[in-house]
Design a protein around this motif. Structure first.
Motif, PDB file in Angstrom:
ATOM      1  N   SER A 116       0.845  -1.193   0.000  1.00 49.52           N
ATOM      2  CA  SER A 116       0.000   0.000   0.000  1.00 49.52           C
ATOM      3  C   SER A 116       0.883   1.247   0.000  1.00 49.52           C
ATOM      4  O   SER A 116       2.026   1.219   0.485  1.00 49.52           O
ATOM      5  N   ASP A 117       0.364   2.347  -0.527  1.00 54.13           N
ATOM      6  CA  ASP A 117       1.143   3.582  -0.602  1.00 54.13           C
ATOM      7  C   ASP A 117       1.527   4.115   0.772  1.00 54.13           C
ATOM      8  O   ASP A 117       2.519   4.843   0.906  1.00 54.13           O
ATOM      9  N   SER A 118       0.759   3.773   1.794  1.00 54.04           N
ATOM     10  CA  SER A 118       0.964   4.361   3.116  1.00 54.04           C
ATOM     11  C   SER A 118       1.845   3.536   4.038  1.00 54.04           C
ATOM     12  O   SER A 118       2.063   3.910   5.193  1.00 54.04           O
ATOM     13  N   VAL A 119       2.388   2.398   3.560  1.00 49.01           N
ATOM     14  CA  VAL A 119       3.274   1.583   4.390  1.00 49.01           C
ATOM     15  C   VAL A 119       4.487   1.142   3.595  1.00 49.01           C
ATOM     16  O   VAL A 119       4.477   1.116   2.365  1.00 49.01           O
ATOM     17  N   THR A 120       5.541   0.772   4.324  1.00 50.63           N
ATOM     18  CA  THR A 120       6.768   0.274   3.700  1.00 50.63           C
ATOM     19  C   THR A 120       7.585  -0.468   4.754  1.00 50.63           C
ATOM     20  O   THR A 120       7.304  -0.373   5.956  1.00 50.63           O
ATOM     21  N   ALA A 121       8.598  -1.192   4.293  1.00 48.75           N
ATOM     22  CA  ALA A 121       9.541  -1.830   5.214  1.00 48.75           C
ATOM     23  C   ALA A 121      10.779  -0.973   5.434  1.00 48.75           C
ATOM     24  O   ALA A 121      11.609  -1.277   6.296  1.00 48.75           O
ATOM     25  N   VAL A 122      10.915   0.096   4.654  1.00 49.87           N
ATOM     26  CA  VAL A 122      12.100   0.960   4.712  1.00 49.87           C
ATOM     27  C   VAL A 122      11.687   2.334   5.225  1.00 49.87           C
ATOM     28  O   VAL A 122      11.040   3.101   4.520  1.00 49.87           O
ATOM     29  N   HIS A 123      12.056   2.652   6.454  1.00 51.37           N
ATOM     30  CA  HIS A 123      11.643   3.921   7.050  1.00 51.37           C
ATOM     31  C   HIS A 123      12.423   5.102   6.470  1.00 51.37           C
ATOM     32  O   HIS A 123      13.501   4.940   5.877  1.00 51.37           O
ATOM     33  N   ASP A 124      11.889   6.289   6.649  1.00 51.51           N
ATOM     34  CA  ASP A 124      12.474   7.500   6.053  1.00 51.51           C
ATOM     35  C   ASP A 124      13.810   7.895   6.676  1.00 51.51           C
ATOM     36  O   ASP A 124      14.549   8.687   6.090  1.00 51.51           O
ATOM     37  N   GLY A 125      14.126   7.369   7.854  1.00 55.57           N
ATOM     38  CA  GLY A 125      15.360   7.778   8.530  1.00 55.57           C
ATOM     39  C   GLY A 125      16.509   6.816   8.374  1.00 55.57           C
ATOM     40  O   GLY A 125      17.500   6.915   9.100  1.00 55.57           O
ATOM     41  N   ALA A 138      22.763   3.099  14.473  1.00 56.65           N
ATOM     42  CA  ALA A 138      22.639   1.735  13.939  1.00 56.65           C
ATOM     43  C   ALA A 138      21.501   0.958  14.576  1.00 56.65           C
ATOM     44  O   ALA A 138      21.469  -0.262  14.503  1.00 56.65           O
ATOM     45  N   ASN A 139      20.546   1.654  15.182  1.00 56.09           N
ATOM     46  CA  ASN A 139      19.407   0.952  15.789  1.00 56.09           C
ATOM     47  C   ASN A 139      18.514   0.313  14.733  1.00 56.09           C
ATOM     48  O   ASN A 139      18.009  -0.789  14.917  1.00 56.09           O
ATOM     49  N   HIS A 140      18.299   1.020  13.627  1.00 55.78           N
ATOM     50  CA  HIS A 140      17.403   0.541  12.582  1.00 55.78           C
ATOM     51  C   HIS A 140      18.012   0.769  11.207  1.00 55.78           C
ATOM     52  O   HIS A 140      17.334   1.141  10.256  1.00 55.78           O
ATOM     53  N   ARG A 141      19.303   0.539  11.127  1.00 58.60           N
ATOM     54  CA  ARG A 141      20.017   0.782   9.876  1.00 58.60           C
ATOM     55  C   ARG A 141      19.761  -0.323   8.853  1.00 58.60           C
ATOM     56  O   ARG A 141      19.767  -0.091   7.647  1.00 58.60           O
ATOM     57  N   ARG A 142      19.558  -1.539   9.339  1.00 55.93           N
ATOM     58  CA  ARG A 142      19.286  -2.669   8.449  1.00 55.93           C
ATOM     59  C   ARG A 142      17.783  -2.932   8.374  1.00 55.93           C
ATOM     60  O   ARG A 142      17.039  -2.583   9.279  1.00 55.93           O
ATOM     61  N   ASN A 170       2.526  11.757  12.158  1.00 54.30           N
ATOM     62  CA  ASN A 170       1.706  12.973  12.079  1.00 54.30           C
ATOM     63  C   ASN A 170       2.256  14.014  11.118  1.00 54.30           C
ATOM     64  O   ASN A 170       1.541  14.938  10.708  1.00 54.30           O
ATOM     65  N   ASN A 171       3.536  13.873  10.751  1.00 56.60           N
ATOM     66  CA  ASN A 171       4.156  14.809   9.813  1.00 56.60           C
ATOM     67  C   ASN A 171       4.177  14.278   8.381  1.00 56.60           C
ATOM     68  O   ASN A 171       4.767  14.900   7.493  1.00 56.60           O
ATOM     69  N   GLY A 172       3.556  13.140   8.181  1.00 58.74           N
ATOM     70  CA  GLY A 172       3.512  12.572   6.840  1.00 58.74           C
ATOM     71  C   GLY A 172       4.753  11.810   6.448  1.00 58.74           C
ATOM     72  O   GLY A 172       4.951  11.499   5.268  1.00 58.74           O
ATOM     73  N   ASN A 173       5.613  11.489   7.431  1.00 52.43           N
ATOM     74  CA  ASN A 173       6.824  10.722   7.158  1.00 52.43           C
ATOM     75  C   ASN A 173       6.621   9.261   7.533  1.00 52.43           C
ATOM     76  O   ASN A 173       5.891   8.937   8.476  1.00 52.43           O
TER      77      ASN A 173
END
Length: 322
Positions: free
Chosen positions: A84-93, A100-104, A124-127
């Motif tokens: 879906s457009d609103s979800v992903t496995a790769v976060h914006d950060g 390295a908490n969520h680098r992989r 809430n910021n659209g990220n």
């Protein structure tokens, strides 16, 4: 992802690199973007799952590979599974995660759940920085975007990313997917009743008392007093669960006993752990803030040998040990 566990899989990964660099493979025809963030075994020999994300969409692509008579790796078939457009496995950060908490992007084959990834939604910021649960890929046409239960105690944390999914390990004997969730410790995702009828339970790590405490959904807990769990890996022989935490490397034995796994790493911030290879070994990643920059390293221990973890030396381009 445990890249070193299977030499055949390592060769297939090398094949993807070779193919991706060839003009014969256009990323627009197979992947959702040139940005491929995760590679996992496809289930059949010569096949791979690749997770890619662009600015507009993301998803998984199954690549079927073959080697020609001349030795060139070629793609013989592809299948795409969009999210879906609103979800992903790769976060914006992901490119700014200096700790390295969520680098992989973890990926784990988990029985009837199929291939599992973390799932991020819009904040809430659209990220895409809101941890929401897991993505269960059973086929390209059978993808489940599954929320995880969120305890009320998480509302007191400074950032939602402090409880994002950062590690996955599946115990096929107990039919339980272990999920590392930072400040929320461990989540057990039990599918013994079936993939569509899971049961969740949560354990938070009380390091001072060397215990895993149960966290109920409505319990009042100060999670900042507990130790973060960044990654998990399962011993394929003993079913022991290795835990990378903000204060050392720990092992939860199959019979429920918890113990520190290393004196060398006991006070270190361990951000990753992998178990595999022949002979069987454990690799731990450490990462901490130095005076001027982040300082990290890899540490190795062979399971059947006595002694503690030893740092893995790296050689730079000038031939100097790092």
């Amino acid at each position: 992802m445990k890249f070193f566990v299977d030499a055949g899989f390592a060769r297939r990964v090398a094949g993807v690199v070779a193919v991706a660099s060839s003009l014969a493979l256009a990323a627009t025809e197979t992947l959702f973007s040139n940005w491929a963030f995760s590679v996992a075994p496809g289930g059949d020999y010569g096949s791979l799952w690749v997770f890619s994300r662009g600015d507009m969409n993301s998803g998984v692509t199954r690549l079927d590979l073959k080697v020609s008579a001349s030795g060139q790796v070629q793609v013989s078939g592809t299948e795409q599974g969009p999210l879906s457009d609103s979800v992903t496995a790769v976060h914006d950060g992901i490119f700014t995660d200096v700790n390295a908490n969520h680098r992989r992007i973890p990926a784990e084959k988990a029985g009837r759940l199929g291939l599992v990834y973390p799932m991020y939604g819009l904040d809430n910021n659209g990220n895409l920085l809101q941890p929401e649960g897991i993505i269960s890929v059973r086929s390209t046409e059978d993808i489940f975007e599954t929320p995880l239960e969120l305890p009320s105690a998480a509302e007191e944390l400074d950032s939602a990313m402090t409880y994002a999914v950062s590690g996955l390990a599946y115990d096929s004997t107990r039919k339980t997917l272990w999920i590392a969730r930072g400040m929320l410790g461990l989540t057990g995702y039990d599918i013994s009743r079936g993939a569509n009828d899971p049961k969740e339970f949560r354990l938070i790590f009380d390091r001072e008392n060397k215990a895993l405490d149960t966290l109920k959904l409505n319990a009042s807990k100060d999670l900042k007093k507990y130790t973060e769990v960044f990654d998990v890996a399962l011993d394929p022989n003993t079913r022991d669960l290795w835990m990378a935490t903000t204060r050392g490397l720990w092992v939860l034995s199959a019979d429920g006993k918890l113990a520190s796994a290393s004196k060398v790493l006991d006070s270190m911030r361990v951000t990753g752990v992998w178990v595999g290879g022949d002979p069987l070994m454990v690799i731990a990643e450490t990462q901490a803030q130095g005076k001027e920059s982040m300082k990290g390293g890899l540490w190795r221990k062979y399971v059947e040998k006595s002694g503690d973890f030893a740092k893995v030396p790296f050689i730079d381009v000038k031939g100097n040990s790092q």
